[in-house]
Write a protein that holds these residues in place. Sequence first.
Motif, PDB file in Angstrom:
ATOM      1  N   ALA A   1     -39.420  -5.801  12.587  1.00 28.84           N
ATOM      2  CA  ALA A   1     -39.079  -5.988  13.846  1.00 28.84           C
ATOM      3  C   ALA A   1     -40.266  -5.397  15.025  1.00 28.84           C
ATOM      4  CB  ALA A   1     -37.764  -5.194  14.153  1.00 28.84           C
ATOM      5  N   HIS A   2     -40.424  -6.476  15.721  1.00 23.26           N
ATOM      6  CA  HIS A   2     -41.569  -6.028  16.844  1.00 23.26           C
ATOM      7  C   HIS A   2     -41.009  -5.894  18.247  1.00 23.26           C
ATOM      8  CE1 HIS A   2     -45.736  -7.610  18.798  1.00 23.26           C
ATOM      9  NE2 HIS A   2     -45.448  -6.238  18.542  1.00 23.26           N
ATOM     10  N   VAL A   3     -40.926  -4.852  18.694  1.00 25.96           N
ATOM     11  CA  VAL A   3     -40.314  -4.257  19.924  1.00 25.96           C
ATOM     12  C   VAL A   3     -40.622  -5.054  21.162  1.00 25.96           C
ATOM     13  CG1 VAL A   3     -39.930  -2.203  21.554  1.00 25.96           C
ATOM     14  CG2 VAL A   3     -39.917  -1.847  19.109  1.00 25.96           C
ATOM     15  N   GLN A   4     -42.190  -5.241  21.175  1.00 18.93           N
ATOM     16  CA  GLN A   4     -42.593  -5.961  22.417  1.00 18.93           C
ATOM     17  C   GLN A   4     -42.986  -7.576  21.963  1.00 18.93           C
ATOM     18  OE1 GLN A   4     -45.790  -3.493  23.747  1.00 18.93           O
ATOM     19  NE2 GLN A   4     -44.267  -2.921  25.546  1.00 18.93           N
ATOM     20  N   HIS A   5     -43.188  -8.382  22.861  1.00 18.27           N
ATOM     21  CA  HIS A   5     -43.706  -9.728  22.412  1.00 18.27           C
ATOM     22  C   HIS A   5     -45.316  -9.557  22.107  1.00 18.27           C
ATOM     23  CE1 HIS A   5     -40.193 -11.873  23.177  1.00 18.27           C
ATOM     24  NE2 HIS A   5     -40.074 -11.138  24.300  1.00 18.27           N
ATOM     25  N   SER A   6     -45.958 -10.670  21.460  1.00 22.07           N
ATOM     26  CA  SER A   6     -47.419 -10.695  21.219  1.00 22.07           C
ATOM     27  C   SER A   6     -48.250 -10.661  22.738  1.00 22.07           C
ATOM     28  CB  SER A   6     -47.806 -12.020  20.654  1.00 22.07           C
ATOM     29  OG  SER A   6     -47.542 -13.151  21.300  1.00 22.07           O
TER      30      SER A   6
END
Length: 555
Positions: A497-502
């Motif tokens: 899971a990635h909290v922020q976007h790229s």
Amino acid sequence: MKRGTMPLPFGVPVLSIAPAALADKLRSLPQWVMGLEEPGLARYLALTALGAGDADLAASGAGLAYWSWQRAPFDPMRSMLLGHALPGGPAAQFSAALGQRLAGEVDVDGLAALLSCGDASLVVRVLLPRLREPVQGLAWLARAWDGLLRLGSPDLARAALEACRWPMPIAPLRARLAAEVEFLYAPPEAALAALDELAVADSLGIFAAYGAYLRAELLLRLGEVQGGRHGLVELFAAMPWHTHLGLKLHDLATPPPTAGADDTRRAVILVYSWNKAELTRRTLAGLARTDLGGARVLALDNGSTDGTGEAMEASRALFAEGALRVIRLPVNIGAPAARNWLLRQPEVAPAEFAVFLDDDVELPPRWLRRLLGAALDNPDAGAAGCRIVSATPPPCLQSADYQLFAPANEARTFRDLPENVNVFDNCAGAMDIGLFTYARPALHVSGCCHLLRTAMLHELGGFDIRFSPTQFDDLDRDLTSAAAGHPAFYAGDVAIAHVQHSSLAKAKSVAATGQVLGNKIKLEGKHGNAEMDASFRAGLAALWADLDRKWRALG
């Protein structure tokens, strides 16, 4: 409805050909193997298959058109494709009846601004009265639905369905949309109940394939592997052309390779950050809770001024004695240089794998051993990575396996600059309903979790600092590795899971957008037409070999 059973997907064109034999025919449409969930490619492939002059290919194209419409029944392009593929059929008649109720005028720009404001109460006050309008209500819902699903409020989506009027010809659509909401937000048992309601409401089985897939996926999530796999077997028998479905089904029957505890000592984990103290603290705390075995961890503070370095230092107590070392730089040297700095540390020299992690991720317990297993099982792979998803509901895909199209040989983004690097974003920000959990070769995997074989780094070099301060340096490295015969490997059964976007998605200002475009020009200048064409052909051959082997195993 009995768990693990489902009606035969209605209206899906029947093929008598076995998957392996069908794969041989589908090779005449080379890009079929890349994936069928990205709308633009799916439409192109369906139309091409329909006009190929072969009955099996035409049936595959019609089936793809029908499946694609079931995934997004409000999409006018998919509705047109369905009408072209299955004219006069019950699904096309249903779609036409729906289209007549979607013709009203909607303030699309105002609606987009409303849904992006982040104020759910304002959305309720403004949108729900529009949805209650007897003539235009469904037109508003059609244009708002995807945005409503992404707001993180299932109650708001449910209220939207309640507000609309549902005349009898299209009443099953309400149950279809309700099932989608519950699948994305509710516990599996509640979502299964919504699918039971869909089966009752949709007596013709217009949405049976979509419902059948969701039911099988929910059973898998509940740990009812036999029932879930049986459902996928039945669905694949009806849709033997579906690339993702066949890959997923094969991998369910073949346990993925997982590295042993001693293998973890062959890896070093690398994290760098700039001014993200709290996110970094949470990432390192989560990392410490995973099964790291004997892996060492290096954390680099890239010139932060907000306490990031102190957060890293405090995190050492969470790891085994000496497992985490912190490096603090006085200034921000940019992402490529920070990565190279970490790669030059003495802990990396004896390691076989260097694993870069973003500073804002949430990790499953055995992520490292699974990625190491994938790399060890694919010794020619220069990198390994996984599925990247959103950290908050609904579950959205940020990235999966990136593949490569042939060079465009024409100017697209920039005047007088033909584009050689034509990367295919397979998932295109779609909702994660489980169709990207397979494992297979890839051109590139997300830099959010990037396992690199250090032998390739020694041979080909590290990250190109010409891409400073950030953007495309990880892609450039994977392109260079692929051109040298060492492409990446994607292990989609691992989800991080990635909290922020790229950084690409976050580029909003003129300066940030200009920096991204500038690095895109550098990327095009570095990787020429001949190199990209060779990588495209090699990647396509690897994908077809992988699919052919797996579909033959399925019978």
